[in-house]
Design an enzyme around this catalytic site. Structure first.
Site, PDB file in Angstrom:
ATOM      1  N   PRO A  88      20.253  -8.869  30.309  1.00 14.45           N
ATOM      2  CA  PRO A  88      20.224  -7.895  29.205  1.00 14.45           C
ATOM      3  C   PRO A  88      21.546  -7.168  29.004  1.00 14.45           C
ATOM      4  O   PRO A  88      21.793  -6.622  27.943  1.00 14.45           O
ATOM      5  CB  PRO A  88      19.143  -6.889  29.628  1.00 14.45           C
ATOM      6  N   GLU A 115      14.665  -7.778  39.704  1.00 14.14           N
ATOM      7  CA  GLU A 115      15.470  -6.719  39.065  1.00 14.14           C
ATOM      8  C   GLU A 115      16.833  -7.241  38.623  1.00 14.14           C
ATOM      9  O   GLU A 115      17.658  -6.501  38.108  1.00 14.14           O
ATOM     10  CB  GLU A 115      15.642  -5.533  40.026  1.00 14.14           C
ATOM     11  N   ARG A 153      21.068 -27.354  17.885  1.00 11.44           N
ATOM     12  CA  ARG A 153      21.129 -27.589  16.435  1.00 11.44           C
ATOM     13  C   ARG A 153      22.530 -28.036  15.999  1.00 11.44           C
ATOM     14  O   ARG A 153      22.694 -28.642  14.952  1.00 11.44           O
ATOM     15  CB  ARG A 153      20.710 -26.347  15.648  1.00 11.44           C
ATOM     16  N   ASP A 168      21.742 -22.852   7.287  1.00 11.46           N
ATOM     17  CA  ASP A 168      20.888 -21.917   8.018  1.00 11.46           C
ATOM     18  C   ASP A 168      21.297 -20.475   7.759  1.00 11.46           C
ATOM     19  O   ASP A 168      22.472 -20.204   7.506  1.00 11.46           O
ATOM     20  CB  ASP A 168      21.040 -22.135   9.538  1.00 11.46           C
TER      21      ASP A 168
HETATM   22  N1  SAM Z   1      16.565  -4.695  35.803  1.00 10.86           N
HETATM   23  C1  SAM Z   1      17.243  -5.510  34.843  1.00 10.86           C
HETATM   24  C2  SAM Z   1      17.893  -4.626  33.799  1.00 10.86           C
HETATM   25  O1  SAM Z   1      17.380  -3.542  33.540  1.00 10.86           O
HETATM   26  O2  SAM Z   1      18.878  -5.072  33.189  1.00 10.86           O
HETATM   27  C3  SAM Z   1      16.270  -6.454  34.160  1.00 10.86           C
HETATM   28  C4  SAM Z   1      15.885  -7.592  34.994  1.00 10.86           C
HETATM   29  S1  SAM Z   1      14.766  -8.656  34.153  1.00 10.86           S
HETATM   30  C5  SAM Z   1      13.212  -8.028  34.628  1.00 10.86           C
HETATM   31  C6  SAM Z   1      14.872 -10.161  35.044  1.00 10.86           C
HETATM   32  C7  SAM Z   1      15.764 -11.205  34.436  1.00 10.86           C
HETATM   33  O3  SAM Z   1      15.327 -11.523  33.125  1.00 10.86           O
HETATM   34  C8  SAM Z   1      17.203 -10.852  34.276  1.00 10.86           C
HETATM   35  O4  SAM Z   1      17.940 -11.033  35.452  1.00 10.86           O
HETATM   36  C9  SAM Z   1      17.669 -11.817  33.185  1.00 10.86           C
HETATM   37  O5  SAM Z   1      17.998 -13.089  33.719  1.00 10.86           O
HETATM   38  C10 SAM Z   1      16.407 -11.978  32.343  1.00 10.86           C
HETATM   39  N2  SAM Z   1      16.446 -11.196  31.105  1.00 10.86           N
HETATM   40  C11 SAM Z   1      15.698 -10.118  30.820  1.00 10.86           C
HETATM   41  N3  SAM Z   1      15.960  -9.653  29.606  1.00 10.86           N
HETATM   42  C12 SAM Z   1      16.895 -10.451  29.068  1.00 10.86           C
HETATM   43  C13 SAM Z   1      17.597 -10.467  27.835  1.00 10.86           C
HETATM   44  N4  SAM Z   1      17.383  -9.561  26.897  1.00 10.86           N
HETATM   45  N5  SAM Z   1      18.493 -11.458  27.630  1.00 10.86           N
HETATM   46  C14 SAM Z   1      18.747 -12.375  28.569  1.00 10.86           C
HETATM   47  N6  SAM Z   1      18.125 -12.404  29.769  1.00 10.86           N
HETATM   48  C15 SAM Z   1      17.212 -11.455  30.028  1.00 10.86           C
END
Ligand code: SAM
Length: 240
Positions: A88, A115, A153, A168
């Protein structure tokens, strides 16, 4: 292109890689996909992949060793590649980014869980961090699928008609115009007259104006005046 997906849950990708256009691309060899189980690179009898965070706090963290070693084992030096961590906090994924990634011969996608992933993974083996949006998923698997679909794509032969990719939403710089198919009338709603007369100039003009109108209404941030014709600008002025 070879896509290598590193995950703790390889089964999640089964249907995704077998169905529809991605399934066909894999079958035809246009796209090679390896799904690698990170657990296979964890050591010890129990192959533990996570541990508690230093400094305390909630949840668990994906350990560095299995991820780094999985990347090192599957990174093909002879191919021009990019290792991407889905997270994220990454750069927001976009259509230009998908096009840029499609030029690499190998795309290595690391799916986090818990996490998140130990920071040393990023420092040692990650070239780019990507987020698919401002929300938090349970893991990186769905985000990896989003990246694979958008990138695929752009690969030659994956989408039957290359014009459909060029047209697109986002590729053209505007949202896509509304589309209609048969029947001509459905529940009292008629297909716009301009699309029915077979006059290609009129159709193009209608589509361009609808794309401009929709983009102005919903995503004005996408509009780049330097990429618009004087006719486009005139049309937009009338809608401000
Ligand atoms: N504690 C982290 C934070 O607040 O940034 C979130 C961890 S999330 C529960 C677990 C995993 O989901 C992350 O390590 C990532 O690989 C993936 N993930 C979650 N949200 C994402 C997003 N918006 N884009 C890409 N990967 C995401």
């Amino acid at each position: 292109m070879r896509v290598t997906i590193l995950t703790l849950f390889p089964q999640i990708f089964r249907g995704f890689l077998e169905e529809s256009l991605i399934g066909k691309a894999v079958e035809q060899g246009l796209l090679k996909v390896d799904v690698v189980d990170i657990r296979g690179y964890a050591s010890g009898k129990h192959r533990v992949t996570d541990d508690t965070p230093f400094g305390g706090g909630v949840g668990m963290v994906l350990k560095p060793e299995p991820v780094v070693e999985a990347v090192e084992a599957h990174r093909l030096e002879k191919l021009k590649g990019r290792a991407v961590l889905l997270t994220p906090r990454g750069e927001l994924f976009s259509q230009p980014m998908a096009r840029e990634l499609s030029a690499f011969q190998q795309l290595l996608l690391i799916c986090g869980r818990y996490e998140g992933v130990d920071e040393r993974v990023t420092k040692l083996v990650v070239d780019q961090e990507i987020s698919i949006g401002d929300y938090v998923l349970m893991g990186g698997e769905v985000a990896a699928m989003v990246v694979v679909e958008a990138v695929a794509r752009y690969l030659p032969g994956v989408v039957g008609d290359p014009d459909s990719v060029a047209e697109d939403s986002f590729s053209s710089g505007l949202l896509k115009y509304p589309q209609y198919t048969r029947p001509r009338e459905y529940r009292g709603l008629e297909v716009p007259e301009a699309l029915l007369e077979g006059d290609h100039r009129k159709i193009e003009r209608w589509r361009r104006r609808e794309a401009l109108r929709l983009t102005l209404e919903r995503r004005p941030d996408l509009i780049r005046p330097d990429r618009l014709s004087s006719e486009d600008l005139e049309f937009l002025k009338g809608h401000l």
